[in-house]
Design a protein around this motif. Structure first.
Motif, short mmCIF file in Angstrom:
data_model
loop_
_atom_site.label_atom_id
_atom_site.label_comp_id
_atom_site.label_asym_id
_atom_site.label_seq_id
_atom_site.Cartn_x
_atom_site.Cartn_y
_atom_site.Cartn_z
N TYR A 242 0.80 -1.22 0.00
CA TYR A 242 0.00 0.00 0.00
C TYR A 242 0.84 1.28 0.00
O TYR A 242 0.38 2.33 0.40
N GLY A 243 2.05 1.16 -0.50
CA GLY A 243 2.82 2.36 -0.75
C GLY A 243 3.64 2.85 0.43
O GLY A 243 3.23 2.75 1.59
N HIS A 244 4.81 3.37 0.10
CA HIS A 244 5.70 3.99 1.09
C HIS A 244 5.80 5.47 0.74
O HIS A 244 6.14 5.83 -0.38
N VAL A 245 5.49 6.32 1.71
CA VAL A 245 5.46 7.77 1.51
C VAL A 245 6.58 8.43 2.31
O VAL A 245 6.79 8.11 3.48
N LEU A 246 7.25 9.38 1.68
CA LEU A 246 8.21 10.25 2.37
C LEU A 246 7.57 11.62 2.56
O LEU A 246 7.03 12.20 1.61
N ILE A 247 7.65 12.15 3.75
CA ILE A 247 7.24 13.52 4.05
C ILE A 247 8.50 14.28 4.40
O ILE A 247 9.17 13.98 5.41
N VAL A 248 8.86 15.28 3.59
CA VAL A 248 10.14 15.96 3.73
C VAL A 248 9.92 17.44 4.03
O VAL A 248 9.29 18.15 3.24
N GLY A 249 10.44 17.90 5.15
CA GLY A 249 10.32 19.30 5.54
C GLY A 249 10.78 19.45 6.98
O GLY A 249 11.75 18.83 7.40
N GLY A 250 10.07 20.26 7.76
CA GLY A 250 10.31 20.31 9.19
C GLY A 250 11.58 21.01 9.60
O GLY A 250 12.50 20.41 10.16
N HIS A 251 11.66 22.30 9.35
CA HIS A 251 12.72 23.17 9.88
C HIS A 251 12.75 23.05 11.41
O HIS A 251 11.74 22.69 12.03
N ALA A 252 13.86 23.40 11.99
CA ALA A 252 13.99 23.31 13.45
C ALA A 252 12.90 24.08 14.17
O ALA A 252 12.47 23.70 15.27
N GLN A 253 12.42 25.17 13.57
CA GLN A 253 11.40 25.99 14.22
C GLN A 253 9.97 25.64 13.79
O GLN A 253 9.02 26.28 14.25
N MET A 254 9.81 24.63 12.93
CA MET A 254 8.47 24.33 12.38
C MET A 254 8.28 22.83 12.22
O MET A 254 8.49 22.28 11.13
N GLY A 255 7.88 22.18 13.28
CA GLY A 255 7.71 20.73 13.22
C GLY A 255 6.29 20.26 12.99
O GLY A 255 6.07 19.11 12.59
N THR A 274 7.47 7.64 6.18
CA THR A 274 8.72 8.08 6.78
C THR A 274 8.77 9.60 6.75
O THR A 274 8.51 10.21 5.70
N VAL A 275 9.10 10.20 7.88
CA VAL A 275 9.24 11.65 7.96
C VAL A 275 10.72 11.99 7.96
O VAL A 275 11.50 11.48 8.78
N VAL A 276 11.12 12.85 7.04
CA VAL A 276 12.49 13.34 6.95
C VAL A 276 12.47 14.81 7.38
O VAL A 276 11.92 15.66 6.68
N CYS A 277 13.03 15.09 8.54
CA CYS A 277 12.94 16.44 9.09
C CYS A 277 14.09 16.68 10.05
O CYS A 277 14.93 15.80 10.29
N HIS A 278 14.12 17.86 10.65
CA HIS A 278 15.12 18.18 11.66
C HIS A 278 14.96 17.23 12.84
O HIS A 278 13.85 16.96 13.30
N ALA A 279 16.06 16.76 13.34
CA ALA A 279 16.05 15.72 14.38
C ALA A 279 15.37 16.16 15.67
O ALA A 279 14.89 15.32 16.44
N LYS A 280 15.32 17.47 15.94
CA LYS A 280 14.71 17.92 17.19
C LYS A 280 13.22 17.58 17.28
O LYS A 280 12.65 17.59 18.37
N HIS A 281 12.59 17.26 16.15
CA HIS A 281 11.15 16.93 16.17
C HIS A 281 10.87 15.44 16.33
O HIS A 281 9.71 15.05 16.47
N ALA A 284 8.87 14.25 19.49
CA ALA A 284 7.48 14.70 19.46
C ALA A 284 6.66 13.90 18.44
O ALA A 284 5.51 13.53 18.71
N ILE A 285 7.26 13.62 17.30
CA ILE A 285 6.54 12.87 16.27
C ILE A 285 6.23 11.46 16.76
O ILE A 285 5.10 10.97 16.63
N LEU A 286 7.20 10.80 17.35
CA LEU A 286 6.97 9.43 17.83
C LEU A 286 5.97 9.40 18.97
O LEU A 286 5.21 8.43 19.12
N SER A 287 5.94 10.44 19.79
CA SER A 287 4.97 10.46 20.89
C SER A 287 3.55 10.59 20.37
O SER A 287 2.61 10.11 20.99
N ARG A 288 3.39 11.24 19.23
CA ARG A 288 2.06 11.38 18.63
C ARG A 288 1.68 10.17 17.77
O ARG A 288 0.53 9.75 17.75
N ALA A 289 2.65 9.64 17.03
CA ALA A 289 2.35 8.58 16.06
C ALA A 289 3.52 7.61 15.99
O ALA A 289 4.42 7.76 15.14
#
Length: 506
Positions: A242-255, A274-281, A284-289
């Motif tokens: 059912y497909g593998h999706v990349l979400i790319v973004g997430g500046h340090a100030q915008m997660g 898979t989310v590709v973003c600044h590591a500081k997020h 938070a991402i894993l705690s939500r999903a």
């Protein structure tokens, strides 16, 4: 408006007018068509009256100077014959023979005809037959005052063909328009009934379908059906199906943007996200999903980006990426790799800002590859076209056509009556321009575009050419309508995931 379960063609006003002239050239009566419009309209109006909670007896029909007024005179005649108390408020008539004949028929029926528009009493219903679809210039102060006066009346309001003051092709008021509860448009649907500011004025829209279409009549667009049926899942499917999706973004100030896009992608059915973003997020991402996978955008080399792209089915780039030097470098790395790949790509938010910057600095806009989907709102579209938001909103259809001409790819121009322009339709007879008639003002809140970007990537990853871009836009709008059932004010994009889950499983 009523749900569209079939492809409804939408026309430019000039196409409708030319169609009429071809009909008359075949020896069909122009006055006969006016009678058909009025007779059918009066029957529809009586059906509406029968469903009202209180009795409607007193009707004011406001007639302008052209043939739209002739429809009004004859509608008034037929309503008077049906036993209603009808007054006509009339402007100085034009010179049309059909209009004069319609006036005489209303007069013969002893309908009370009052010159001018000073209402002598309150009415249960006001019928707007002031201007037709030919109006394309700003109204003068006198007409504006009349429209404001009609809008202030408490009675039901019904527009003949189009709410007077609304541009039939752009959906923009000139600069004001009748706020109708119902609009009955003659012969065919007009684009200005569905995009721009149209929903503020049209109420429920229906078409008086009176003559057969001929071979020369070409649709400008289609209304996307509300009924979108996704293919059933196979019993032996697994996450890799059912497909593998990349979400790319997430500046340090915008997660938040990548979080919402990724959750939308999961809720729309992607097997892996898979989310590709600044590591500081990441925490938070894993705690939500906790179902989402993560990569540090700063830790990927060019070769690793290429490898990652080769392992996925769709990528959404730009949500919360930022606009500083850090963001610009990441955009450049990812855009170069994505625009040379075979993968489905969604460009949203800051990716569009950099796409515009690249175009303006080089004077040679980058041409998006096939299977690229760009999703600007009017502000982003203005940046991409180096113009103003006002210019975009003045003619949204022209704007989306210019975007595709300049950058290639498939486009969504978000907003009320969102437009989708597809580079090539899988249905040769269908227009590539589509209008979404779902959605609501509550969706005008931060993050809704990120959710759409995630949905597009998810559903394209799952179905590729088996689902069209305009269908995904409709599913997003329908999900917003599910949320709005409890109220529009305070609706939040972060709550869209459960609504998406519902609409993709209908």
């Amino acid at each position: 408006m009523p749900q569209q379960v079939y492809h409804s063609p939408v026309y430019h006003s000039q196409s409708i007018q030319a169609w009429e002239q071809r009909w008359f050239a075949r020896q069909n009566s122009s006055y006969g068509l006016m009678q058909q419009v009025a007779w059918t309209l009066h029957l529809q109006i009586r059906k509406i009256f029968a469903k009202q909670p209180s009795t409607i007896q007193k009707i004011a029909v406001c007639c302008g100077q052209g043939n739209n007024a002739g429809d009004g005179y004859l509608t008034a005649k037929y309503l008077k014959q049906a036993g209603f108390q009808v007054d006509i408020y009339a402007a100085t008539r034009g010179s049309s023979a059909d209009l004069h004949q319609a006036f005489l028929e209303a007069q013969t029926e002893q309908v009370n005809i009052i010159q001018g528009f000073a209402f002598q009493q309150s009415y249960d219903c006001y019928i707007d037959a002031l201007f037709g679809i030919g109006l394309d210039r700003p109204l003068n102060d006198e007409w504006q005052s009349l429209i404001h006066a009609m809008n202030q009346q408490a009675g039901l309001k019904i527009a003949v063909d189009i709410p007077s003051g609304l541009n039939a092709n752009t959906g923009q008021p000139l600069p004001c328009a009748i706020k109708a509860d119902y609009t009955f448009t003659a012969l065919g649907l007009k684009a200005g009934l569905f995009t721009g500011q149209a929903q503020e004025y049209t109420g429920l829209v229906d078409v008086l379908d009176l003559i057969p279409a001929d071979a020369e009549l070409k649709a400008l667009a289609q209304l996307t059906p509300h009924l979108i049926q996704l293919p059933a899942r196979q019993a032996f499917g697994h996450k890799g199906s059912y497909g593998h999706v990349l979400i790319v973004g997430g500046h340090a100030q915008m997660g938040g943007a990548v979080m919402m896009a990724a959750e939308a992608a999961s809720s729309a059915g992607a097997g892996k996200v898979t989310v590709v973003c600044h590591a500081k997020h990441h925490v938070a991402i894993l705690s939500r999903a906790p179902n989402l996978m993560l990569r540090d955008i700063d830790a990927l080399t060019g070769a690793e980006i290429q490898h990652l792209i080769s392992q996925v089915d769709a990528v959404s780039l730009g949500m919360g990426l930022g606009r500083d030097a850090w963001a610009e470098q990441h955009y450049a790395d990812w855009f170069a790799a994505l625009n040379q790949s075979e993968v489905e790509v969604v460009y949203d938010a800051d990716a569009l800002w950099f796409l515009a910057k690249q175009a303006h600095s080089s004077h040679h806009p980058a041409q998006l590859k096939p299977n690229s989907y760009a999703t600007p709102h009017s502000g982003e579209a203005a940046t991409l076209l180096n113009t103003t938001v006002a210019a975009i909103e003045a003619d949204r259809i022209a704007a989306i056509q210019q975007l595709q001409q300049r950058y290639a790819g498939d486009w969504v121009l978000k907003g009320s009556g969102s437009l989708t322009l597809q580079a090539a339709s899988t249905e040769p007879q269908a227009s590539s321009l589509w209008i979404c008639t779902a959605g609501n003002p509550g969706m005008g809140t931060g993050g809704m575009g990120d959710v759409l970007a995630g949905m597009i990537a998810s559903l394209k990853a799952q179905f590729h050419h088996k689902i069209q871009l305009h269908e995904i836009v409709m599913l997003h709008a329908l999900a917003g309508d599910v949320l709005a059932q409890q109220g529009m004010r305070g609706l939040q994009a972060q709550h869209m995931s459960q609504a998406i889950y519902q609409v993709v499983n209908r």
